[in-house]
Design a protein around this motif. Structure first.
Motif, PDB file in Angstrom:
ATOM      1  N   MET A 142       0.816  -1.216   0.000  1.00  0.00           N
ATOM      2  CA  MET A 142       0.000   0.000   0.000  1.00  0.00           C
ATOM      3  C   MET A 142       0.847   1.263   0.000  1.00  0.00           C
ATOM      4  O   MET A 142       0.327   2.376   0.140  1.00  0.00           O
ATOM      5  CB  MET A 142      -0.935   0.001   1.215  1.00  0.00           C
ATOM      6  N   ILE A 159      -1.313   6.766  -0.825  1.00  0.00           N
ATOM      7  CA  ILE A 159      -1.786   5.397  -0.620  1.00  0.00           C
ATOM      8  C   ILE A 159      -1.915   4.699  -1.974  1.00  0.00           C
ATOM      9  O   ILE A 159      -2.520   5.218  -2.907  1.00  0.00           O
ATOM     10  CB  ILE A 159      -3.144   5.380   0.103  1.00  0.00           C
ATOM     11  N   THR A 194      -3.272   1.341  -4.001  1.00  0.00           N
ATOM     12  CA  THR A 194      -4.216   0.228  -3.897  1.00  0.00           C
ATOM     13  C   THR A 194      -4.092  -0.657  -5.138  1.00  0.00           C
ATOM     14  O   THR A 194      -3.308  -0.380  -6.043  1.00  0.00           O
ATOM     15  CB  THR A 194      -5.670   0.727  -3.772  1.00  0.00           C
ATOM     16  N   ASN A 195      -4.900  -1.693  -5.177  1.00  0.00           N
ATOM     17  CA  ASN A 195      -4.910  -2.568  -6.353  1.00  0.00           C
ATOM     18  C   ASN A 195      -5.976  -2.146  -7.356  1.00  0.00           C
ATOM     19  O   ASN A 195      -6.314  -2.903  -8.267  1.00  0.00           O
ATOM     20  CB  ASN A 195      -5.130  -4.030  -5.937  1.00  0.00           C
ATOM     21  N   ALA A 233      -0.985   1.172  -9.476  1.00  0.00           N
ATOM     22  CA  ALA A 233      -1.599   0.113  -8.670  1.00  0.00           C
ATOM     23  C   ALA A 233      -0.542  -0.887  -8.251  1.00  0.00           C
ATOM     24  O   ALA A 233       0.500  -1.023  -8.894  1.00  0.00           O
ATOM     25  CB  ALA A 233      -2.712  -0.593  -9.452  1.00  0.00           C
ATOM     26  N   THR A 286      -0.267  -4.847  -5.899  1.00  0.00           N
ATOM     27  CA  THR A 286      -0.735  -5.878  -4.977  1.00  0.00           C
ATOM     28  C   THR A 286       0.406  -6.863  -4.785  1.00  0.00           C
ATOM     29  O   THR A 286       1.264  -7.006  -5.660  1.00  0.00           O
ATOM     30  CB  THR A 286      -1.982  -6.613  -5.521  1.00  0.00           C
ATOM     31  N   GLY A 309     -10.730  -3.961  -9.878  1.00  0.00           N
ATOM     32  CA  GLY A 309     -10.614  -2.679  -9.195  1.00  0.00           C
ATOM     33  C   GLY A 309     -10.506  -1.513 -10.141  1.00  0.00           C
ATOM     34  O   GLY A 309     -11.019  -0.416  -9.860  1.00  0.00           O
TER      35      GLY A 309
END
Length: 288
Positions: free
Chosen positions: A33, A100, A102-103, A163, A165, A182
């Motif tokens: 993240m 931040i 994110t995926n 992005a 993950t 997403g």
């Protein structure tokens, strides 16, 4: 603040390796993240009446060493008696609200970069079954699995990262599908570019598998999957292989991909493979 918790059963019999791998796996959620781990708490389930406490001591030593390596502080934890050893961390980290990751932000035109090989799931099972050499696992696989994803994320954050993950239990296609859902985009995988741990394909070819492959396949099947090249059943299984402390899957503008790959390798990251791209179109995955 980023708060996360994760724990696993032992992927290997060596307690120190177990502690290191589980800690790296737990801390990775903060890195993915864009955050920095600050504190951690041990999460322990242990059959104290059946196993010597010296084994637990080694598990905790491995976890503590990995937390210290990450620049965080192990502040305590909690333990319960259980029938099978389980270990992990509750990790607290920090990240700037405007940074931040994110995926869910992948965009058409992004390149996909993966920072660790695939195939750890089947190798762990094959080692337990006596079909794969523990010595080879310790030499070629465990050091990469136990490596923190911090160095990779530090370099990636210097680019226009859309992005990210970490690739863990759902396998490569499962986590790529989450990224596609997403962002409302389509993921394209270049199979020839995928990095695999030595021996992983051979273990699938010999009939080894994991308890998660079937479920991961069902997860991916909820959305369109096009396999546009001839692959054997064993080659396909590697796409669903569950990872423990897997690498980061990064999506960034394709114009920046080559530079990031060079930076990752210069930072000592084991793998910096450009494995595909993000395109417009219906949510789903194409394997080429």
């Amino acid at each position: 603040m980023i708060n996360t918790v994760d724990f696993i059963t032992p992927p290997v019999d060596d307690p120190y390796w177990f502690g290191q791998i589980s800690a790296a796996n737990s801390i990775s959620d903060v890195y993915s993240m864009g955050g920095r781990p600050i504190t951690a708490l041990n999460v322990v389930m242990y059959p104290a009446k059946q196993l010597d406490l010296g084994i637990l001591r080694e598990i905790l030593r491995g976890g503590n060493d990995k937390v210290v390596e990450a620049g965080a502080c192990l502040a305590g934890g909690h333990s319960v008696d259980d029938n099978e050893p389980k270990y992990g961390l509750c990790v607290n980290g920090i990240v700037h609200p405007d940074r931040i990751i994110t995926n869910a932000g992948a965009k058409p035109g992004d390149a996909l970069i993966l920072t660790k090989p695939l195939g750890s799931g089947v190798l762990f099972n094959a080692t337990r079954a006596g079909k794969f050499s523990l010595r080879e696992l310790e030499k070629n696989v465990l050091p990469i699995i136990a490596a923190l994803n911090g160095a990779a994320m530090t370099r990636a954050l210097q680019y226009d990262l859309h992005a990210c993950t970490d690739v863990t239990g759902f396998g490569l296609l499962g986590h790529l599908l989450e990224m596609a859902i997403g962002g409302g985009v389509h993921g394209v995988v270049d199979y020839n570019a995928l990095p695999f741990y030595p021996g992983a394909y051979e273990m699938y070819r010999k009939g080894q598998t994991t308890g998660s492959n079937k479920a991961n396949r069902a997860l991916v099947a909820r959305y369109p999957l096009a396999v546009e090249r001839a692959l054997t059943a064993s080659q396909l299984e590697l796409l669903y292989d569950p990872q423990t402390s897997g690498g980061l899957l990064l999506a960034l503008p394709k114009e920046q991909a080559q530079s990031l790959q060079a930076d990752l390798l210069a930072a000592g990251v084991a793998v910096a493979a450009r494995i595909g791209e993000i395109t417009a179109g219906p949510v789903g995955i194409t394997v080429q």
